[in-house]
Scaffold this motif. Structure first.
Motif, PDB file in Angstrom:
ATOM      1  N   LYS A 118       0.865  -1.170   0.000  1.00  0.00           N
ATOM      2  CA  LYS A 118       0.000   0.000   0.000  1.00  0.00           C
ATOM      3  C   LYS A 118       0.899   1.216   0.000  1.00  0.00           C
ATOM      4  O   LYS A 118       1.576   1.510   0.975  1.00  0.00           O
ATOM      5  N   ALA A 119       0.930   1.889  -1.113  1.00  0.00           N
ATOM      6  CA  ALA A 119       1.815   3.038  -1.230  1.00  0.00           C
ATOM      7  C   ALA A 119       1.126   4.133  -2.032  1.00  0.00           C
ATOM      8  O   ALA A 119       0.397   3.845  -2.971  1.00  0.00           O
ATOM      9  N   THR A 120       1.349   5.343  -1.620  1.00  0.00           N
ATOM     10  CA  THR A 120       0.801   6.451  -2.390  1.00  0.00           C
ATOM     11  C   THR A 120       1.761   6.861  -3.498  1.00  0.00           C
ATOM     12  O   THR A 120       1.345   7.328  -4.540  1.00  0.00           O
ATOM     13  N   THR A 121       3.053   6.653  -3.284  1.00  0.00           N
ATOM     14  CA  THR A 121       4.046   7.023  -4.279  1.00  0.00           C
ATOM     15  C   THR A 121       5.198   6.039  -4.239  1.00  0.00           C
ATOM     16  O   THR A 121       5.716   5.716  -3.175  1.00  0.00           O
TER      17      THR A 121
END
Length: 124
Positions: free
Chosen positions: A116-119
């Motif tokens: 789970k990563a935004t960037t």
């Protein structure tokens, strides 16, 4: 029915199944009213029900899960680098040593990589 919640809505709020709520009703733990053949709960009664039966914490909202096998674990005093083989993918995670120890991560043990990563930026 704006002032009432259907049994399915109550189940979602509590994080339980409709069948669980039916059992709770049979046991006297919750009392539903009937409207047009459906079980409903007055919306102003939900906070009390939530206080008595808090919803279980969700494990994660991450959507990317890859089952795999731990290939290696490198530990120092504070951190651990855990490498997983997940099908065609090699996943490396950095975590606290305590977390790796608590999870019992050792080469050969099954584990799931949850991403789970935004960037994510990788440049050469």
């Amino acid at each position: 029915m704006a002032d009432y919640l259907r049994i399915g809505e109550v189940a979602s709020a509590l994080g339980v199944s409709v069948d669980t709520l039916r059992r709770w009703e049979a046991d006297g733990r919750v009392e539903f009213e009937r409207q047009r053949g459906q079980r409903v709960l007055r919306s102003d009664r939900l906070p009390d029900l939530l206080a008595r039966h808090p919803a279980p914490r969700s494990a994660s909202s991450a959507r990317n899960r890859m089952a795999g096998i731990v290939v290696s674990v490198k530990r120092d005093d504070v951190m651990a680098q855990v490498e997983l083989a997940c099908g065609d993918y090699r996943i490396v995670s950095l975590m606290s040593r305590e977390a790796a120890d608590d999870l019992g991560l050792e080469p050969g043990s099954p584990a799931t990589a949850v991403v789970k990563a935004t960037t994510v930026i990788v440049e050469a």
